[in-house]
Design a protein around this motif. Structure first.
Motif, mmCIF file in Angstrom:
data_model
loop_
_atom_site.group_PDB
_atom_site.id
_atom_site.type_symbol
_atom_site.label_atom_id
_atom_site.label_comp_id
_atom_site.label_asym_id
_atom_site.label_seq_id
_atom_site.Cartn_x
_atom_site.Cartn_y
_atom_site.Cartn_z
ATOM 1 N N GLU A 88 44.167 52.577 37.721
ATOM 2 C CA GLU A 88 43.266 51.992 36.640
ATOM 3 C C GLU A 88 41.772 51.648 37.513
ATOM 4 O OE1 GLU A 88 43.311 51.484 33.450
ATOM 5 O OE2 GLU A 88 45.478 52.442 33.714
ATOM 6 N N GLU A 89 41.926 51.567 38.972
ATOM 7 C CA GLU A 89 40.804 51.429 39.503
ATOM 8 C C GLU A 89 40.213 52.433 39.602
ATOM 9 O OE1 GLU A 89 39.386 49.527 43.813
ATOM 10 O OE2 GLU A 89 41.211 49.233 43.462
ATOM 11 N N ALA A 90 40.739 53.755 39.800
ATOM 12 C CA ALA A 90 40.318 55.004 40.127
ATOM 13 C C ALA A 90 39.473 55.280 38.888
ATOM 14 C CB ALA A 90 41.412 55.823 40.320
ATOM 15 N N ILE A 91 40.032 55.110 37.728
ATOM 16 C CA ILE A 91 39.515 55.363 36.361
ATOM 17 C C ILE A 91 38.134 54.679 36.233
ATOM 18 C CG2 ILE A 91 39.727 55.354 34.044
ATOM 19 C CD1 ILE A 91 42.702 55.872 34.365
ATOM 20 N N ALA A 92 38.301 53.352 36.502
ATOM 21 C CA ALA A 92 37.058 52.775 36.503
ATOM 22 C C ALA A 92 36.019 53.202 37.456
ATOM 23 C CB ALA A 92 37.377 51.065 36.936
ATOM 24 N N GLN A 93 36.267 53.701 38.701
ATOM 25 C CA GLN A 93 35.317 54.045 39.598
ATOM 26 C C GLN A 93 34.662 55.578 39.079
ATOM 27 O OE1 GLN A 93 37.281 54.381 43.426
ATOM 28 N NE2 GLN A 93 36.421 52.552 44.014
ATOM 29 N N THR A 94 35.554 56.254 38.586
ATOM 30 C CA THR A 94 35.023 57.623 37.827
ATOM 31 C C THR A 94 34.230 57.248 36.735
ATOM 32 O OG1 THR A 94 37.113 58.520 38.419
ATOM 33 C CG2 THR A 94 35.887 59.655 36.780
ATOM 34 N N GLU A 95 34.433 56.316 35.778
ATOM 35 C CA GLU A 95 33.656 55.924 34.774
ATOM 36 C C GLU A 95 32.189 55.573 35.224
ATOM 37 O OE1 GLU A 95 35.644 53.931 31.067
ATOM 38 O OE2 GLU A 95 36.156 52.807 32.917
ATOM 39 N N THR A 96 31.903 55.074 36.359
ATOM 40 C CA THR A 96 30.672 54.887 36.779
ATOM 41 C C THR A 96 29.757 56.053 37.179
ATOM 42 O OG1 THR A 96 31.293 54.817 39.255
ATOM 43 C CG2 THR A 96 31.508 52.646 38.138
ATOM 44 N N VAL A 97 30.371 57.175 37.393
ATOM 45 C CA VAL A 97 29.327 58.419 37.403
ATOM 46 C C VAL A 97 29.841 59.420 36.491
ATOM 47 C CG1 VAL A 97 29.541 57.998 39.963
ATOM 48 C CG2 VAL A 97 31.359 59.319 38.923
ATOM 49 N N TYR A 98 30.788 59.121 35.465
ATOM 50 C CA TYR A 98 30.925 60.360 34.452
ATOM 51 C C TYR A 98 31.285 59.537 33.276
ATOM 52 C CZ TYR A 98 33.750 64.054 32.179
ATOM 53 O OH TYR A 98 34.043 64.948 31.347
ATOM 54 N N ASP A 99 30.387 60.043 32.227
ATOM 55 C CA ASP A 99 30.828 59.529 30.925
ATOM 56 C C ASP A 99 31.874 60.183 30.226
ATOM 57 O OD1 ASP A 99 28.454 57.897 31.345
ATOM 58 O OD2 ASP A 99 27.085 59.435 30.745
ATOM 59 N N PHE A 100 32.885 59.531 30.044
ATOM 60 C CA PHE A 100 34.200 59.954 29.349
ATOM 61 C C PHE A 100 33.915 59.978 27.779
ATOM 62 C CE2 PHE A 100 36.390 58.640 33.196
ATOM 63 C CZ PHE A 100 37.016 59.636 33.245
ATOM 64 N N GLN A 101 34.410 60.867 27.094
ATOM 65 C CA GLN A 101 34.335 60.745 25.434
ATOM 66 C C GLN A 101 35.175 59.797 25.289
ATOM 67 O OE1 GLN A 101 34.653 64.588 23.549
ATOM 68 N NE2 GLN A 101 34.673 65.656 25.489
ATOM 69 N N GLU A 102 36.301 59.534 25.658
ATOM 70 C CA GLU A 102 37.170 58.195 25.423
ATOM 71 C C GLU A 102 37.754 57.675 26.816
ATOM 72 O OE1 GLU A 102 40.164 58.536 22.531
ATOM 73 O OE2 GLU A 102 38.548 59.540 21.066
ATOM 74 N N THR A 103 37.625 56.753 27.106
ATOM 75 C CA THR A 103 38.195 56.226 28.359
ATOM 76 C C THR A 103 39.747 56.530 28.349
ATOM 77 O OG1 THR A 103 36.700 54.356 28.554
ATOM 78 C CG2 THR A 103 38.670 54.099 29.695
ATOM 79 N N PRO A 104 39.962 57.305 29.612
ATOM 80 C CA PRO A 104 41.459 57.823 29.524
ATOM 81 C C PRO A 104 42.427 56.928 29.816
ATOM 82 C CG PRO A 104 40.272 58.359 31.567
ATOM 83 C CD PRO A 104 39.183 57.699 30.478
ATOM 84 N N GLU A 105 43.662 57.047 29.401
ATOM 85 C CA GLU A 105 45.037 56.416 29.750
ATOM 86 C C GLU A 105 45.290 57.003 30.761
ATOM 87 O OE1 GLU A 105 46.001 53.380 28.799
ATOM 88 O OE2 GLU A 105 44.182 53.096 27.436
ATOM 89 N N ALA A 106 46.057 56.608 31.907
ATOM 90 C CA ALA A 106 46.666 57.151 32.783
ATOM 91 C C ALA A 106 47.817 58.309 32.406
ATOM 92 C CB ALA A 106 47.277 56.437 34.234
ATOM 93 N N ALA A 107 48.335 57.914 31.533
ATOM 94 C CA ALA A 107 49.336 58.808 31.109
ATOM 95 C C ALA A 107 48.954 59.991 30.452
ATOM 96 C CB ALA A 107 50.294 58.295 29.994
ATOM 97 N N THR A 108 47.580 60.141 30.231
ATOM 98 C CA THR A 108 47.236 61.346 29.488
ATOM 99 C C THR A 108 47.092 62.405 30.491
ATOM 100 O OG1 THR A 108 45.599 60.122 28.160
ATOM 101 C CG2 THR A 108 44.970 62.210 28.588
#
Length: 335
Positions: free
Chosen positions: A299-319
């Motif tokens: 979850e922290e890794a996803i949050a860090q990625t969101e700071t530099v990449y604009d997801f179309q939808e915030t991903p769930e890890a299970a994706t």
């Protein structure tokens, strides 16, 4: 956690006639045949894939992004690639039949390698420096997070797009001050080109606040739905190959040399041992299991990625990571 050999034996017993004929599972690597690829060849030579009823042929790759479309299109049922790149690929290609099924690099080898003689000793020294970065490089893809975590201004750095074959030679020639790359690849390549270890500054991004994971085994989900036992057997055999390599790195490199006779055995053994020490058999893996992930860290890794990449939808890890084909708690690797 379960020992790899025990997992493979259990799967072989359960598979029975279903895998009486070997299932072809070509495997796409991310990179060329170097030390960290040796465990997969050892899994072939020691019969682990065959014991699982699998016929595995390994193909070299050309970068961290290379295997993802190969697996997503079904050209390969399994591959090896950067999890963070997969996360972005699935954001851009929602529903693509590809997912990570087994974490290999619990600590990613993403690194910035600079030369002390060129004034690079810490992240702040990259201010005003020239950085050589191959556009498809997994470490370069994560560099903006590294910059944010260390307070670097990206605009202050001159980024020189370079090819993989020219990256370390340019560092050795002083044409760039630092490069991005995998720690066990670029450091030893630069050393071979005359950049002494004492002149190298190796900044592992994981040491500077990055929660990201590294490379994982990918599976085509359509193939996995039709062949779940084959996928389980493949992952167990991979774990066995890594355990064999940990137990006997020299034998692992002998398996590698059978496929890459031009490789320097001593250099590739050092590269393999670096990957085991820094990326595969981490303290977390030793305590919690090989192949699985820590949900809170993800979850922290996803949050860090969101700071530099604009997801179309915030991903769930299970994706993008599915532990369905792993034993509960992963595999028990030991030194």
């Amino acid at each position: 956690m379960i020992r790899p050999l025990a997992a493979a034996a259990a799967l072989a017993a359960l598979a029975g006639p279903a895998l009486a004929q070997e299932t072809a599972m070509p495997f796409a690597l991310d990179w060329v045949f170097e030390g960290p690829a040796a465990p997969y060849f050892l899994a072939i030579d020691n019969g682990h894939f065959a014991d699982a009823g699998l016929e595995v042929e390994i193909t070299a790759g050309s970068g961290s992004l290379d295997a993802i479309p190969k697996v997503a299109t079904g050209a390969y049922p399994v591959g090896f690639a950067d999890l963070n790149s997969l996360m972005r690929f699935l954001d851009q290609n929602p529903g693509a039949p590809v997912v990570a099924a087994m974490m290999i690099y619990d600590a990613p080898p993403f690194a910035v390698i600079g030369r002390k003689s060129l004034g690079i000793e810490e992240p702040a020294d990259l201010d005003g420096a020239t950085l050589g970065a191959p556009p498809p490089d997994g470490a370069w893809a994560q560099f903006p997070i590294f910059a944010a975590e260390t307070g670097l201004d990206m605009d202050s750095i001159t980024v020189e797009p370079v090819g993989f074959p020219t990256r370390e030679p340019m560092l050795a020639a002083g044409e760039v001050d630092a490069i991005t790359g995998f720690s066990f690849t670029s450091t030893l390549n630069a050393e071979r080109l005359g950049v002494a270890p004492e002149d190298q500054t190796v900044m592992l991004m994981a040491d500077y606040g990055l929660a990201l994971y590294g490379n994982a085994i990918l599976v085509n989900t359509d193939f996995a739905a039709e062949n779940p036992e084959a996928v389980e057997g493949f992952l167990a055999a991979v774990a066995e190959g890594w355990q064999d390599a940990i137990d006997d790195p020299e034998a692992a490199i002998e398996a590698l040399l059978e496929r890459n006779s031009a490789a320097d055995a001593d250099l590739e053994q050092r590269r393999l041992e670096l990957s085991i020490r820094d990326n595969v058999l981490t303290d977390w893996v030793a305590q919690n299991g090989f192949g699985i992930i820590d949900p809170a860290r993800m979850e922290e890794a996803i949050a860090q990625t969101e700071t530099v990449y604009d997801f179309q939808e915030t991903p769930e890890a299970a994706t993008f990571f599915d532990a369905t084909w792993l034993p509960e708690g992963g595999f028990d690797l030991s030194e």
